[in-house]
Write a protein that holds these residues in place. Structure first.
Motif, PDB file in Angstrom:
ATOM      1  N   VAL A   1       0.014  -3.525   4.468  1.00  0.00           N
ATOM      2  CA  VAL A   1       1.340  -3.431   5.087  1.00  0.00           C
ATOM      3  C   VAL A   1       2.123  -4.698   4.790  1.00  0.00           C
ATOM      4  O   VAL A   1       3.304  -4.660   4.437  1.00  0.00           O
TER       5      VAL A   1
ATOM      6  N   VAL B   1       8.535  -1.045   7.136  1.00  0.00           N
ATOM      7  CA  VAL B   1       8.313  -1.713   5.852  1.00  0.00           C
ATOM      8  C   VAL B   1       9.401  -1.272   4.898  1.00  0.00           C
ATOM      9  O   VAL B   1       9.430  -0.124   4.458  1.00  0.00           O
TER      10      VAL B   1
ATOM     11  N   THR C   1       4.061   7.961  -1.928  1.00  0.00           N
ATOM     12  CA  THR C   1       3.569   8.386  -0.619  1.00  0.00           C
ATOM     13  C   THR C   1       4.276   7.549   0.442  1.00  0.00           C
ATOM     14  O   THR C   1       4.864   6.515   0.130  1.00  0.00           O
ATOM     15  N   PRO C   2       4.232   7.988   1.692  1.00  0.00           N
ATOM     16  CA  PRO C   2       5.013   7.317   2.734  1.00  0.00           C
ATOM     17  C   PRO C   2       4.572   5.868   2.951  1.00  0.00           C
ATOM     18  O   PRO C   2       3.411   5.521   2.728  1.00  0.00           O
ATOM     19  N   ARG C   3       5.510   5.074   3.408  1.00  0.00           N
ATOM     20  CA  ARG C   3       5.217   3.717   3.782  1.00  0.00           C
ATOM     21  C   ARG C   3       5.167   3.609   5.299  1.00  0.00           C
ATOM     22  O   ARG C   3       5.791   4.412   6.004  1.00  0.00           O
ATOM     23  N   PRO C   4       4.441   2.611   5.788  1.00  0.00           N
ATOM     24  CA  PRO C   4       4.419   2.443   7.253  1.00  0.00           C
ATOM     25  C   PRO C   4       5.823   2.158   7.762  1.00  0.00           C
ATOM     26  O   PRO C   4       6.641   1.584   7.051  1.00  0.00           O
TER      27      PRO C   4
ATOM     28  N   ASP D   1       3.398  -0.187  -5.129  1.00  0.00           N
ATOM     29  CA  ASP D   1       3.878   0.882  -4.266  1.00  0.00           C
ATOM     30  C   ASP D   1       4.949   1.711  -4.931  1.00  0.00           C
ATOM     31  O   ASP D   1       5.634   2.495  -4.295  1.00  0.00           O
TER      32      ASP D   1
ATOM     33  N   VAL E   1      -6.792   2.345  -0.109  1.00  0.00           N
ATOM     34  CA  VAL E   1      -7.582   1.678  -1.151  1.00  0.00           C
ATOM     35  C   VAL E   1      -8.007   0.288  -0.702  1.00  0.00           C
ATOM     36  O   VAL E   1      -9.180  -0.089  -0.815  1.00  0.00           O
ATOM     37  N   LEU E   2      -7.065  -0.475  -0.172  1.00  0.00           N
ATOM     38  CA  LEU E   2      -7.389  -1.838   0.249  1.00  0.00           C
ATOM     39  C   LEU E   2      -8.341  -1.829   1.434  1.00  0.00           C
ATOM     40  O   LEU E   2      -9.231  -2.673   1.552  1.00  0.00           O
TER      41      LEU E   2
ATOM     42  N   PHE F   1      -1.436   2.406   9.884  1.00  0.00           N
ATOM     43  CA  PHE F   1      -0.180   2.990   9.407  1.00  0.00           C
ATOM     44  C   PHE F   1       0.786   3.218  10.561  1.00  0.00           C
ATOM     45  O   PHE F   1       1.987   2.973  10.441  1.00  0.00           O
TER      46      PHE F   1
ATOM     47  N   VAL G   1      -3.002  -0.181  -9.085  1.00  0.00           N
ATOM     48  CA  VAL G   1      -3.437   0.704  -8.014  1.00  0.00           C
ATOM     49  C   VAL G   1      -2.827   0.276  -6.684  1.00  0.00           C
ATOM     50  O   VAL G   1      -2.757   1.050  -5.740  1.00  0.00           O
ATOM     51  N   LEU G   2      -2.338  -0.970  -6.609  1.00  0.00           N
ATOM     52  CA  LEU G   2      -1.763  -1.436  -5.345  1.00  0.00           C
ATOM     53  C   LEU G   2      -0.240  -1.527  -5.402  1.00  0.00           C
ATOM     54  O   LEU G   2       0.398  -1.903  -4.428  1.00  0.00           O
TER      55      LEU G   2
ATOM     56  N   ARG H   1       3.623  -4.699   1.648  1.00  0.00           N
ATOM     57  CA  ARG H   1       4.567  -3.592   1.530  1.00  0.00           C
ATOM     58  C   ARG H   1       4.071  -2.461   0.627  1.00  0.00           C
ATOM     59  O   ARG H   1       4.835  -1.873  -0.138  1.00  0.00           O
ATOM     60  N   LEU H   2       2.784  -2.163   0.747  1.00  0.00           N
ATOM     61  CA  LEU H   2       2.212  -1.053  -0.021  1.00  0.00           C
ATOM     62  C   LEU H   2       2.426   0.257   0.734  1.00  0.00           C
ATOM     63  O   LEU H   2       2.828   0.266   1.883  1.00  0.00           O
ATOM     64  N   ASP H   3       2.125   1.365   0.036  1.00  0.00           N
ATOM     65  CA  ASP H   3       2.283   2.666   0.685  1.00  0.00           C
ATOM     66  C   ASP H   3       0.943   3.144   1.233  1.00  0.00           C
ATOM     67  O   ASP H   3      -0.046   2.422   1.179  1.00  0.00           O
ATOM     68  N   MET H   4       0.944   4.370   1.749  1.00  0.00           N
ATOM     69  CA  MET H   4      -0.244   4.910   2.393  1.00  0.00           C
ATOM     70  C   MET H   4      -1.483   4.815   1.506  1.00  0.00           C
ATOM     71  O   MET H   4      -2.558   4.420   1.958  1.00  0.00           O
ATOM     72  N   VAL H   5      -1.348   5.180   0.247  1.00  0.00           N
ATOM     73  CA  VAL H   5      -2.513   5.178  -0.657  1.00  0.00           C
ATOM     74  C   VAL H   5      -3.034   3.765  -0.867  1.00  0.00           C
ATOM     75  O   VAL H   5      -4.243   3.522  -0.825  1.00  0.00           O
ATOM     76  N   GLY H   6      -2.109   2.836  -1.084  1.00  0.00           N
ATOM     77  CA  GLY H   6      -2.509   1.442  -1.239  1.00  0.00           C
ATOM     78  C   GLY H   6      -3.239   0.927  -0.016  1.00  0.00           C
ATOM     79  O   GLY H   6      -4.165   0.119  -0.125  1.00  0.00           O
ATOM     80  N   MET H   7      -2.801   1.406   1.163  1.00  0.00           N
ATOM     81  CA  MET H   7      -3.458   0.983   2.396  1.00  0.00           C
ATOM     82  C   MET H   7      -4.898   1.479   2.434  1.00  0.00           C
ATOM     83  O   MET H   7      -5.817   0.734   2.790  1.00  0.00           O
TER      84      MET H   7
END
Lengths: 205, 205, 205
Positions: free
Chosen positions: C24, A203, A197-200, A147, C35-36, C77, A144-145, C27-33
């Motif tokens: 961040v 990154v 999905t987009p990354r910040p 990317d 969730v965390l 983000f 789930v984490l 280096r996860l994406d928006m969804v990972g952010m």
């Protein structure tokens, strides 16, 4: 046995298979396979049941919930793919479990009177929880984490479909099954086509 | 204080020692030792109590449950073995906790009306849960998933003995203590003699 | 909205920021952010609510509890520090969450009738739980077990202040806010000045 229970047991089976396969991949023995199968299959549902006040959780009142993962582990023991090529199969069964549980989990939360928003949250938790436990216990970062492709988002959309349908008065096993299929297809497609999905900013990969 | 509660506190003590020793092995300080001792000692029982509906869990109603792990951590702080030789002691105390908790956990679940099958499942969860939390938080793969020797199986057999005895009308602290001893001896023997359950075909050491 | 709820939401916000920043950093994406952020913000409180019998947990009855972490993730983000310099900011927001939650968690446990000792234990669990989940899921050893500076101890002192004040009849949001501030200042000072508790003999750095 009614359809919702059947879908839940199907989710338990496929998640148990993903757990058993992960155990093979980690070179565990029979007992480790059963343990990982049970935890992956029942973990998310136990948390959901505790949260909505369904005590004891269904895993502790239904014989099928306990024995289906054992059967899954036995099947994996004898018919697993070659160790080096297990991961794609794990991901496929995990996607099936994700789909089934995000739908049945949301439906059960709605039955217990949670708001649509919270039922969706709980559906996502039920869907991703088992896989998270499986990965963390195996020393892996939970999918789930990762990317690399969507994971929680397909579960969120499947759960949202069940909640929206419920709010508009459209109930029934057909909705639950349809939402499960939607989430499954979205997840498999995301893996197949590399959706992300987009990354910040700042990154890099 | 009655025998079951005494056995439970004994389990809490030995698991707390295993947690404190692991903290020393990871070169943690006094606070980290107490934290790991508390989590290892109380984790499994808290989950079990939530599942059977014993709310608040005994850990939150009994003063002894909270303070015994602190005492254990203090003892370990002053009398731990040399860091490089701690692991065998961790495993020994962990085996004692495994034995005690699989018996007391199953007995408590039966008291709360769970079926024998589910009481056994819960006894195993209580027994392996604390050690799993201890290992995961220390960055280790939980012993229960190691393939080198039996871990969950001795707990399962001890739990099963309590459940079978209960079904056949044979109750009492003697049964609980006997099952704890059985599980402990099985676990220590498995470590001593390298007992293992089968691995799936194609999985080498 | 009253002060305790405001303090709790503040704790949720800052913990969510720490979770988003960690995402961040990994280096996860928006969804990972998201969730965390959600897990870090709500994890400790959900466990506390289950233990004291507040079912469903507030996270599942309040819309704010669910949406504030999303807002925090969105903010992170767009406005996160450079990836290589995120860690100090994570630790700062984590310290704020630690402070707020050890105070509000203890206060809530006292409201539900737990003894001062157990309310303090629960306050500490609420305070460190979210951060532990965040770290374990990211593949890190939880800060609470790092031996470099105090973590659980500031939380314990903040929680103890709330409990002692309650026992002496001194209640109110001022106490809760004061305890939160105390824990925060202690934690930040410990990081700033390298405070540490003793290590067992024979354990070198």
């Amino acid at each position: 046995m009614d359809v919702p229970e059947l879908l839940d047991l199907a989710g338990i089976f496929v998640f148990a298979v993903s757990g058993g396969l992960t155990a093979v991949r980690q070179r565990l023995d029979m007992v480790g396979m059963v343990v990982l199968a049970e935890i992956t299959a029942l973990g998310g549902g136990i948390v959901r049941d505790l949260v909505i006040g369904a005590v004891p959780p269904t895993a502790f009142t239904s014989v099928g919930y306990v024995l289906v993962p054992v059967a899954a582990a036995v099947l994996v023991f004898f018919w697993h793919p070659q160790v080096s090529r297990i991961l794609p199969t794990v991901l496929l069964f995990d996607a099936a479990g994700l789909g089934l549980f995000c739908a049945t989990g949301t439906a059960k939360a709605l039955d217990f009177g949670l708001s649509p928003l919270h039922a969706v949250l709980l559906g996502v938790i039920t869907a991703v929880g088992g896989g998270m436990l499986r990965d963390v216990l195996s020393g892996l970062i939970p999918s789930v984490l990762y990317d690399r492709q969507l994971y929680a988002l397909p579960a969120l959309l499947g759960a949202a479909l069940v909640a929206v349908a419920d709010v508009t008065g459209w109930h029934g096993p057909g909705v639950t099954a349809g939402a499960a299929l939607l989430a499954f297809v979205l997840r498999v497609s995301a893996m197949r086509y590399g959706w992300r999905t987009p990354r910040p900013r700042g990154v890099r990969d």
